[in-house]
Design a protein around this motif. Structure first.
Motif, PDB file in Angstrom:
ATOM      1  N   SER A  69       0.825  -1.287  -0.244  1.00  0.00           N
ATOM      2  CA  SER A  69       0.069  -0.134   0.134  1.00  0.00           C
ATOM      3  C   SER A  69       0.767   1.081   0.088  1.00  0.00           C
ATOM      4  CB  SER A  69      -0.904  -0.107   1.112  1.00  0.00           C
ATOM      5  OG  SER A  69      -1.886  -1.125   1.062  1.00  0.00           O
ATOM      6  N   GLY A 104       0.944   4.321  -2.661  1.00  0.00           N
ATOM      7  CA  GLY A 104       0.786   5.785  -2.548  1.00  0.00           C
ATOM      8  C   GLY A 104       1.912   6.541  -3.008  1.00  0.00           C
ATOM      9  N   LEU A 122      -5.578   3.820  -8.725  1.00  0.00           N
ATOM     10  CA  LEU A 122      -4.993   4.023  -7.338  1.00  0.00           C
ATOM     11  C   LEU A 122      -6.128   4.770  -6.431  1.00  0.00           C
ATOM     12  CD1 LEU A 122      -1.345   4.281  -8.065  1.00  0.00           C
ATOM     13  CD2 LEU A 122      -2.699   2.194  -7.227  1.00  0.00           C
ATOM     14  N   TRP A 161      -8.813   2.684  -5.643  1.00  0.00           N
ATOM     15  CA  TRP A 161      -8.454   1.562  -4.489  1.00  0.00           C
ATOM     16  C   TRP A 161      -8.394   2.189  -3.166  1.00  0.00           C
ATOM     17  CZ3 TRP A 161      -4.474   1.178  -1.146  1.00  0.00           C
ATOM     18  CH2 TRP A 161      -4.323  -0.175  -0.659  1.00  0.00           C
ATOM     19  N   PHE A 162      -7.809   3.428  -2.954  1.00  0.00           N
ATOM     20  CA  PHE A 162      -7.890   4.071  -1.583  1.00  0.00           C
ATOM     21  C   PHE A 162      -9.177   4.233  -1.104  1.00  0.00           C
ATOM     22  CE2 PHE A 162      -7.167   7.858   0.981  1.00  0.00           C
ATOM     23  CZ  PHE A 162      -6.391   7.222   1.977  1.00  0.00           C
ATOM     24  N   GLN A 202     -10.815   1.206   0.340  1.00  0.00           N
ATOM     25  CA  GLN A 202     -10.421   0.869   1.536  1.00  0.00           C
ATOM     26  C   GLN A 202     -10.730   1.709   2.879  1.00  0.00           C
ATOM     27  OE1 GLN A 202      -8.197  -2.012   1.368  1.00  0.00           O
ATOM     28  NE2 GLN A 202      -8.718  -1.682  -0.791  1.00  0.00           N
ATOM     29  N   HIS A 209      -3.902  -0.852   5.354  1.00  0.00           N
ATOM     30  CA  HIS A 209      -3.803  -0.456   3.909  1.00  0.00           C
ATOM     31  C   HIS A 209      -3.771   1.045   3.946  1.00  0.00           C
ATOM     32  CE1 HIS A 209      -5.830  -4.324   2.491  1.00  0.00           C
ATOM     33  NE2 HIS A 209      -4.541  -4.597   3.089  1.00  0.00           N
ATOM     34  N   VAL A 210      -4.718   1.571   4.698  1.00  0.00           N
ATOM     35  CA  VAL A 210      -4.742   3.173   4.757  1.00  0.00           C
ATOM     36  C   VAL A 210      -3.356   3.758   5.208  1.00  0.00           C
ATOM     37  CG1 VAL A 210      -6.174   5.228   5.507  1.00  0.00           C
ATOM     38  CG2 VAL A 210      -7.363   3.156   4.629  1.00  0.00           C
ATOM     39  N   PHE A 240      -0.646   3.442   2.702  1.00  0.00           N
ATOM     40  CA  PHE A 240      -0.907   4.273   1.566  1.00  0.00           C
ATOM     41  C   PHE A 240      -0.419   5.849   2.049  1.00  0.00           C
ATOM     42  CE2 PHE A 240      -3.026   6.647  -1.659  1.00  0.00           C
ATOM     43  CZ  PHE A 240      -2.999   6.074  -2.820  1.00  0.00           C
TER      44      PHE A 240
END
Length: 246
Positions: A140, A144, A178, A181-182, A185, A204-205, A208
């Motif tokens: 992740s 980012g 992306l 995706w973020f 999450q 994950h957050v 990222f």
């Protein structure tokens, strides 16, 4: 949409990315060569358990200090799909970030964002006795970094509609892939309590965000943020794709 490759060529060989993939695969094979009881015990010994890390729970037969599981947990996975999904993302996005940073700084960046991701999860459930395993937190962080370095990079995605006979692929800017995706999450993290979720969405957050924060300090000076990718010349018969399915 499911990413399967990118069209963002950079000169160089991503040895560290390949090494990380090889290490994760080797650990997975070792895990699943063990008898079922020993394999489960290995997850508890080498996965990150927040309660053990923060001292609310003790593990008398722990083979290493609790802090060391911040590292070991990154190389373990809960199943073949877990491993395969993580390694696919690392293969697609990791090479560009490694070549933008250099090998040593990339490895340090990978470990740092993995630790940040694990701690994000652990601070949210400090008494949990459920082991956290997987490379997704560190990966992740790579996502980012990729978002800030190559937001206009072209990511080839697989679109899976219903019925499946309509499967097709197309290119989408990294900012869209992306960013979506973020957002998923974050949304999933709010919809699934961290104590009950089977996936550590907030890890994950955290990874990222850590990747976005750290990338200016780890990238080479000659690599700009918000770089405009230069895709290869390609046609429908021989595209300049990169990735295991490219």
């Amino acid at each position: 949409m499911f990413p399967i490759s990118d069209d963002n060529p950079e000169p160089g060989v991503p040895f560290v990315t390949w090494g990380l993939i090889a290490a994760c695969v080797a650990v997975f094979l070792l895990q699943y060569s063990l008898p079922p009881g020993e394999a489960e015990l290995a997850v508890y010994h080498y996965g990150l358990i927040p309660g053990v890390l923060f001292g609310s729970t003790e593990m008398s037969d722990a083979p290493m200090p609790a802090w060391a599981t911040l590292f070991s947990s990154m190389f373990m996975h809960g199943g073949l799909a877990h491993l395969g999904g993580n390694m696919l993302y690392l293969w697609i996005f990791g090479d560009n970030i490694e070549l933008a940073m250099g090998r040593v700084r990339f490895l340090l960046f990978y470990l740092a964002t993995g630790i940040a991701a694990a701690l994000t999860h652990a601070f949210l459930v400090p008494a949990s006795t459920v082991p956290l395993v997987g490379a997704s937190g560190a990966i992740s962080g790579i996502l980012g970094a990729y978002l800030l370095l190559y937001p206009r990079g072209r990511v080839r995605v697989l679109f899976i509609p219903f019925p499946l006979i309509l499967l097709r692929t197309f290119y989408v800017p990294a900012l869209v892939v992306l960013g979506l995706w973020f957002a998923i999450q974050v949304f999933s993290g709010f919809m699934n309590p961290a104590e009950e979720a089977g996936v550590a969405f907030w890890a994950h957050v955290g990874g990222f965000v850590a990747g976005m924060v750290l990338v200016p300090f780890f990238k080479r000076r000659d690599v700009p943020l918000f770089h405009k990718a230069q895709p290869k010349v390609f046609d429908a018969r021989a595209s300049g794709r990169r990735g295991p399915w490219g």
